[in-house]
Design an enzyme around this catalytic site. Structure first.
Site, short mmCIF file in Angstrom:
data_model
loop_
_atom_site.label_atom_id
_atom_site.label_comp_id
_atom_site.label_asym_id
_atom_site.label_seq_id
_atom_site.Cartn_x
_atom_site.Cartn_y
_atom_site.Cartn_z
N THR A 146 1.02 -1.35 0.17
CA THR A 146 -0.14 -0.16 -0.11
C THR A 146 0.76 1.38 0.00
O THR A 146 1.82 1.46 0.88
CB THR A 146 -0.82 0.09 1.31
OG1 THR A 146 -1.72 -1.26 1.23
CG2 THR A 146 -1.73 1.12 1.19
N GLU A 147 0.54 2.32 -1.01
CA GLU A 147 1.56 3.34 -1.13
C GLU A 147 2.68 3.24 -1.11
O GLU A 147 3.61 4.14 -0.56
CB GLU A 147 0.99 4.31 -0.09
CG GLU A 147 -0.75 4.63 0.16
CD GLU A 147 -1.35 5.33 -1.09
OE1 GLU A 147 -0.54 5.99 -1.66
OE2 GLU A 147 -2.46 5.07 -1.40
N LEU A 148 3.43 2.10 -1.65
CA LEU A 148 4.65 1.71 -1.67
C LEU A 148 5.56 1.59 -0.34
O LEU A 148 6.87 1.90 -0.19
CB LEU A 148 5.37 2.97 -2.58
CG LEU A 148 5.03 2.93 -4.10
CD1 LEU A 148 6.08 3.71 -4.93
CD2 LEU A 148 4.95 1.27 -4.59
N TRP A 299 5.61 6.61 -0.71
CA TRP A 299 5.79 7.67 -1.64
C TRP A 299 4.98 8.83 -1.30
O TRP A 299 4.69 9.66 -2.21
CB TRP A 299 5.32 7.00 -2.97
CG TRP A 299 3.94 6.71 -3.32
CD1 TRP A 299 2.81 6.79 -2.30
CD2 TRP A 299 3.53 6.30 -4.40
NE1 TRP A 299 1.77 6.41 -3.13
CE2 TRP A 299 1.87 6.13 -4.40
CE3 TRP A 299 3.77 6.05 -5.76
CZ2 TRP A 299 1.16 5.58 -5.46
CZ3 TRP A 299 2.95 5.62 -7.05
CH2 TRP A 299 1.69 5.47 -6.46
#
Length: 402
Positions: A146-148, A299
């Site tokens: 999730t979200e890097l 990120w």
């Protein structure tokens, strides 16, 4: 050896909660804003998913398979596509059939489980992998959290689950003088290769494309291809990772974003670069060094950490309260309660509670259905209070029927 360009797109739509008042607690178990969810998914499908998928399919066919991309599609998004826009599923299936598109593994609910519960994290990853097999007939080998979100420990867990490639952010405070344009290895388990997002070039497309005050405006395919060549003069792989909603939703069609994307593959290929999926890029290029990430990165925002979701007391209280229910939910053995538990884990709920301002604040407010983070917190906690009552009632019933 040809230098590589790797495109990856994140596809996610959250389950937005309806307005849930204090007096609804104990009286109403319907938590989702079905109207908003249906309306938004259909709107984004018309603006982004359908025209973008059509364009990518045409580009793959036009370039005889030389153009390749990767997607990570959350379970939450797939469920809503199946419910509201099944034609989007069909368009992704058409891309899957080309053999030029890689589908990545992730948490089913686009959740922060990797920061809270290894057991729940593993269950969600398996649930998502099963979904990819059912819907697209593929078994993912690359993982995108999730979200890097990534750390040494998370990477080690992912490697232990059998994945050999993972994506994350090329965060400055982690890389220092090193370049994001190489393949790295997990510091604890070198079997796991790590691909890092080149955030400068990714954000040129995702955030700055239509900004007429930006020095790089207007961004043309030839200009971006030249920048890509320059970036790879001292690198192996240029990782362009972004939200898929960049195309048509965040950057509207009138901005020329689809025309840019239509021309980009030819411009990239003409300069001697080649496109690879993440799995192919990691196989093609050797890891140059271990990547040391002792604390989680992502990120999101300027900090590239987890503060977008867990950066204030509101977020921490909601997060800790939610995961305190995990053991009891498993005890209920109730699939409906488990499904709702996972919907409530979606990272978006915590993102809405973020109290950041300045440049990051404007980004947060764009995605926020609430007027203030405090409204988001109160609404979420009201839902969670009712959900906890339902869990306790279920356990009480199970206990009395034994």
């Amino acid at each position: 050896m040809n230098k590589t360009v790797c495109f990856y797109f994140q596809v996610h739509q959250p389950d937005r909660l309806r307005q849930f008042r204090f007096f609804d607690i104990g009286n109403d178990a319907h938590y989702l804003d079905d109207f908003s969810n249906r309306t938004i998914v259909r709107r984004v499908a018309e603006r982004c998913y359908l025209p973008a998928n059509k364009l990518l399919l045409e580009l793959i066919l036009k370039h005889n398979g030389a153009f390749k991309v990767a997607f990570s599609i959350s379970g939450a998004a797939i469920e809503q596509f199946e419910r509201y826009t099944p034609e989007v599923i069909d368009s992704f299936k058409a891309l899957a059939e080309t053999g030029c598109v890689e589908f990545l593994a992730e948490t089913y609910s686009h959740s922060l489980a990797s920061l809270a519960s290894t057991a729940e994290f593993k269950k969600q990853v398996k649930q998502h992998a099963d979904l990819m097999k059912r819907v697209f007939g593929v078994k993912p080998t690359t993982f995108r959290n999730t979200e890097l979100i990534y750390s040494d420990d998370i990477g080690e867990t992912v490697a232990g689950m059998g994945y050999n490639v993972m994506l994350t952010e090329g965060a400055k405070h982690i890389l220092g003088w090193k370049s994001p344009d190489f393949v790295y290895a997990n510091a604890l388990d070198p079997r796991l290769k790590v691909l890092l997002r080149n955030f400068n070039l990714s954000d040129d497309i995702a955030f700055r494309f239509s900004d007429q005050s930006w020095a790089g405006w207007p961004l043309t395919a030839d200009k971006f291809a030249d920048w890509s060549v320059a970036a790879l003069a001292q690198g192996d792989v240029l990782n362009l990772f972004m939200d898929y909603e960049t195309f048509g939703e965040h950057q509207r069609s009138a901005s020329g974003i689809f025309d840019f994307m239509e021309a980009l593959p030819a411009a990239i290929l003409a300069r001697g670069l080649e496109f690879c999926t993440p799995a192919e890029a990691a196989q093609k290029h050797q890891a140059v060094a271990p990547l040391n990430v002792p604390y989680p990165i992502s990120w999101a925002d300027e900090e590239r950490d987890t503060s977008a979701w867990l950066g204030n007391e509101l977020q921490e209280e909601a997060f800790n309260k939610l995961y305190s229910l995990e053991a009891d939910i498993y005890k209920t053995k109730d699939e409906g309660l488990l499904a709702m538990f996972r919907r409530l884990q979606e990272s978006d709920h915590f993102y809405y509670m973020c109290t950041k301002f300045f440049s990051d604040g404007s980004v947060h407010s764009y995605f926020n259905p609430y007027d203030t983070p405090y409204e988001a917190f109160i609404n979420y906690m009201n839902v969670l209070a009712d959900f906890e009552l339902r869990v306790k009632e279920k356990l009480k019933v199970k206990k009395t029927t034994k």
